[in-house]
Write an enzyme that holds these catalytic residues in place. Structure first.
Site, PDB file in Angstrom:
ATOM      1  N   CYS A  21      80.689 -34.158  70.646  1.00 15.76           N
ATOM      2  CA  CYS A  21      80.386 -33.941  69.302  1.00 15.76           C
ATOM      3  C   CYS A  21      81.679 -33.357  68.336  1.00 15.76           C
ATOM      4  CB  CYS A  21      79.242 -32.558  69.508  1.00 15.76           C
ATOM      5  SG  CYS A  21      77.705 -32.817  70.211  1.00 15.76           S
ATOM      6  N   CYS A  85      80.740 -13.334  26.826  1.00 14.61           N
ATOM      7  CA  CYS A  85      80.928 -14.705  26.251  1.00 14.61           C
ATOM      8  C   CYS A  85      80.685 -15.784  27.354  1.00 14.61           C
ATOM      9  CB  CYS A  85      82.000 -15.046  25.164  1.00 14.61           C
ATOM     10  SG  CYS A  85      83.671 -15.027  26.091  1.00 14.61           S
ATOM     11  N   CYS A  88      84.038 -15.829  29.437  1.00 17.80           N
ATOM     12  CA  CYS A  88      84.322 -14.924  30.470  1.00 17.80           C
ATOM     13  C   CYS A  88      83.256 -15.367  31.949  1.00 17.80           C
ATOM     14  CB  CYS A  88      83.208 -13.576  30.041  1.00 17.80           C
ATOM     15  SG  CYS A  88      83.987 -12.650  28.400  1.00 17.80           S
ATOM     16  N   ASP A 497      96.652  -8.856  87.826  1.00 18.73           N
ATOM     17  CA  ASP A 497      97.237  -7.578  86.971  1.00 18.73           C
ATOM     18  C   ASP A 497      97.300  -6.485  88.166  1.00 18.73           C
ATOM     19  OD1 ASP A 497      97.791  -5.558  85.000  1.00 18.73           O
ATOM     20  OD2 ASP A 497      95.637  -4.799  85.080  1.00 18.73           O
ATOM     21  N   ASP A 693      91.651  -6.231  83.965  1.00 16.48           N
ATOM     22  CA  ASP A 693      90.646  -5.478  83.572  1.00 16.48           C
ATOM     23  C   ASP A 693      90.871  -4.680  82.414  1.00 16.48           C
ATOM     24  OD1 ASP A 693      92.933  -3.583  84.612  1.00 16.48           O
ATOM     25  OD2 ASP A 693      91.439  -1.987  85.213  1.00 16.48           O
ATOM     26  N   ASP A 697      95.272  -6.980  78.924  1.00 15.76           N
ATOM     27  CA  ASP A 697      95.150  -8.445  79.746  1.00 15.76           C
ATOM     28  C   ASP A 697      94.119  -9.240  78.719  1.00 15.76           C
ATOM     29  OD1 ASP A 697      96.533  -7.213  81.983  1.00 15.76           O
ATOM     30  OD2 ASP A 697      94.509  -6.427  82.565  1.00 15.76           O
TER      31      ASP A 697
END
Length: 807
Positions: A21, A85, A88, A497, A693, A697
């Protein structure tokens, strides 16, 4: 974003669910005059286009809609104030038209209204109001109209509509299947099936036909085309057979109807799309939660000393802002007076709050603890570190190319080939078929389209993913989408980590040593820590839980060093070594030996003393989880390279790496450097999984090929990550990789059998056996075979449930 006269516009896309797609949309955008650059970001569900003027935006939106896909826009009418007007009206209209994100705008001077269509992710009513105000007019925006539809609400609404369609399709298709399979001889069987199948085809399945037509107009085809052709021809053929059965009887053939094929195909495909929509993670949720870290209002000190509550948008550089206990810091700045501990774990990932004193920097989104201070705003709006993190997460998510599903590759070739075979079958029958050749040709073409219905292909991936995701959930592994589950099997590098991932993520007392093993004063230590604001005090309190509180006098918190208090005319201290040294307190060699040993193990050491000598030394550290060492061993045995990244110091990082058996580590790493390091690994050809966590991270998680969040961590990390481990158990990661391998193997088996089924079934349906033995496949049997292929795919997927993912 604007560069010179060009600007980048982000178009929120609808129904662009696959790479196939995306390629169609990308090709369509390339043909729009004025689009200088274009990119479709499936993960962000948007297209990024670079244009010279806003007129091109309208053309791009029109082009995407003409292709059968959607662009999320909001249409609104606002009264314009101050116009006198027609000139405007022209001026107000022009300024709105040039606002980024506006698709169409028209100001009617007669009614005094602005009618505008805009992209909700790029602008809103408030911004349009500011634009109009800049040329001397105003927009009347009431409270209700300021609550604009967000992309999340629009997607939720779309999901609910799809859910209703699917439920109704299943309800209406069931009686059609029952009658078609078992009660064909009952009175008015055909008419009853027709009654139930018609709303499924024309009401619940109308989008397939609309999209197929739009695709046809642009000389392209997708799965919608095949669904529309197979169900449409089966339905029309059945209506003809029902109304004119004599046409077939006169030619010695039975007038079969295939209403159940048309209804069941649509019900199946809708169910598959519903499951896919539910499984897809909405990346904007993570961005929304990151934005939620910034407070809506702040307290600003005016030059006359008066405190004033102002909206965050109205904060300017050099404003003096007051931060009270427990409040979030609104913008980046420098402390001008006062001091407090600030929780910066969203930036550093480290659990211990940081002391902020005069001239120290503070950052938006961090959380103040118990103290109070004032700071001067240095960076506001898009310049803050929080805003930069938000941008990095979004860019990382957008730039990451999604894995192109195998089923999309097959479908891209499969659809036109099947249509071609059906047409060829009809032509060959007409030319070579003899008597009733037109009828036999039409039957063969319909049979080809029915037997080649993409049910088996369509179910091959989602059913395996459903079982795989379900099995993961049973084992505490939440998987957000199919792409990450497919890709996890290829992971050869895992980046971990430290804090909260390998370790517990909260400071704990690991050791305590008393002078001469005399702990008679532990109630005094407990009582002082109870009154202390220092974050490490919580660890001591928890360790000494159950000890009685002793009355204290003259309690005094000593910033950056510790605390002291009096009890029975004696002064007691708790804090760092510097506090004891400054008060001429002696430390025994025995306690000093323990302190040095624990310091070498990267533990934080605090002291407790009276006015003369140290009474106790306490070691506090973030303990390695019991499962971390085993998980790391398992991953090493699987041939996976392991890296540990942490914002902590070199000594601590080295100690944790040695303890867990990790050979590669980096210390004192900032959030953006984590993402950069992952990109370096990817450039070396590695497939990288990031495990973290914290909010710090989130950028690295979004950059990685497979992102895994620990369930005890922050909501933002879990939103960005494609997988979440519910428990803090790291052994779930090798389990997730094994589950991925099993699921991908099942998907490939499903696709193989679905493809083989079509390879054998389509030629037979076309009548290839007729010249040999006179065999012609009845479309009814073709419908049953199609259903059987789907059942076999589902059954094969269910086998996943009984496979083991433990080592």
């Amino acid at each position: 974003m604007a560069t010179g006269n060009t600007q980048t516009i982000y178009l929120p896309l609808e129904n662009v669910e696959s790479e196939h797609c995306a390629l169609i949309v990308d090709k369509g955008l390339s043909q729009v005059k004025g689009v200088e650059a274009h990119k479709v970001e499936i993960n962000n569900r948007r297209a990024a286009i670079t244009v010279n003027n806003n007129e091109t935006v309208a053309e791009a939106v029109k082009a995407i809609k003409n292709l059968g896909y959607g662009v999320t826009t909001v249409k609104h009418t606002f009264p314009v104030l101050g116009m006198s007007c027609a000139s405007c009206a022209s001026s107000a209209q022009t300024i709105v038209e040039h606002e980024p994100g506006v698709v169409n705008a028209s100001v009617n001077f007669g009614t005094g209204n602005l009618t505008v269509e805009y992209l909700p992710n790029m602008t809103d009513a408030a911004r349009l109001q500011k634009a109009v105000q800049s040329v001397g007019y105003d927009l009347l925006i009431e409270d209700e109209t300021t609550q604009q539809e967000t992309l999340e609400n629009i997607h939720a609404e779309k999901f609910q509509k799809l859910k209703k369609k699917t439920i109704w399709a299943v309800i209406l298709a069931l009686p059609v299947v029952a009658i078609g399979m078992f009660y064909m001889d009952m009175p008015y069987a055909n008419e009853i099936m027709w009654l139930f199948a018609t709303p499924v085809v024309f009401w619940l399945g109308k989008d397939f036909y609309i999209n197929a037509w739009k695709q046809a107009k642009h000389r392209s085809a997708n799965m919608d085309t095949l669904v529309a052709l197979s169900t449409g021809i089966a339905y029309l053929f059945s209506v003809f057979n029902m109304l004119f059965p004599d046409f077939w009887h006169q030619r010695g053939l039975h007038a079969h109807v295939y209403f159940e094929a048309a209804a069941v195909i649509i019900a199946f495909i809708l169910l598959g799309r519903l499951l896919e929509e539910k499984a897809k993670g909405n990346t904007s949720t993570a961005i929304k939660k990151l934005m939620g870290l910034q407070p809506k209002t702040v307290t600003v000190i005016r030059p006359d000393g008066i405190e004033e509550q102002v909206a965050i948008e109205n904060v300017n550089i050099d404003d003096i802002i007051v931060v009270k206990p427990g409040e979030k810091i609104a913008v980046d700045g420098i402390v001008t007076s006062g001091n407090s501990y600030v929780d910066e774990s969203m930036l550093s990932g480290e659990p211990v709050p940081v002391l902020k004193e005069e001239n120290e920097k503070v950052f938006a989104g961090t959380i103040n603890q118990k103290g109070s201070f004032r700071f001067k705003a240095v960076k506001v709006g898009k310049e803050t570190m929080l805003a930069q993190i938000i941008k990095m997460v979004q860019d990382a998510q957008g730039s990451k190319a999604p894995v192109q599903k195998l089923v999309d590759k097959i479908a891209g070739i499969f659809v036109p080939i099947v249509i071609g075979i059906a047409i060829l079958s009809f032509i060959l029958w007409v030319l070579l078929g003899g008597d009733n050749s037109v009828v036999q040709g039409l039957l063969a073409a319909v049979t080809v389209l029915v037997i080649a219905c993409p049910c088996a292909l369509g179910l091959a991936t989602p059913t395996a993913i459903m079982v795989g995701v379900g099995k993961g959930a049973e084992n505490g592994i939440l998987i957000k989408d199919a792409e990450s589950l497919e890709l996890a099997k290829k992971v050869n590098t895992v980046v971990l980590d430290k804090t909260g991932t390998i370790t517990e993520g909260r400071p704990q007392v690991t050791d305590i040593q008393w002078l001469d093993n005399d702990d008679s004063t532990k109630d005094i230590l407990f009582s002082i820590e109870k009154q202390s604001e220092h974050p490490l005090a919580e660890a001591v309190i928890k360790h000494l839980e159950g000890v009685a509180i002793t009355p204290l006098t003259k309690f005094d918190s000593i910033t950056g060093k510790g605390a002291k208090a009096d009890h029975n005319d004696e002064t007691y201290f708790t804090g760092n070594k510097k506090l004891l040294t400054e008060n001429n307190i002696t430390i025994s060699d025995d306690l000093l030996k323990y302190a040095d040993e624990w310091g070498n193990q990267a533990k934080t050491v605090i002291w407790f003393s009276n006015s003369k000598q140290a009474l106790s030394v306490i070691a506090i550290s973030d303990k390695v989880k019991e499962t971390s060492i085993e998980a790391i061993r398992q991953m090493r045995d699987m041939g996976i390279d392991l890296y540990m990244l942490t914002g902590d110091n070199e000594t601590t990082a080295k100690a944790i790496a040695q303890q867990t058996g990790i050979h590669h580590y980096k210390a004192e790493v900032l959030p953006q450097h984590k993402a950069d390091f992952i990109k370096e690994l990817q450039q070396q050809g590695k497939v990288v999984a990031m495990v973290g966590d914290g909010i710090n991270d989130s950028t690295a998680l979004a950059t990685s090929d497979v992102s895994i969040a620990m369930g005890k961590g922050s909501d933002i990390a879990m939103d960005v990550a494609k997988m979440t481990i519910i428990s803090p158990d790291l052994t779930k990661i090798p389990q997730a990789i094994r589950l991925s391998k099993q699921t991908v193997a099942t998907i490939k088996q499903n696709l193989f059998w679905a493809f083989i089924y079509n390879t054998i079934g389509i030629p037979i349906a076309a009548g290839i056996l007729y010249p040999i033995n006179g065999f012609l496949l009845n479309p009814m049997i073709a419908g049953a075979a199609m259903a059987l292929s789907s059942v076999s795919v589902v059954t094969n997927s269910l086998r996943l449930k009984w496979k083991k993912i433990n080592s």
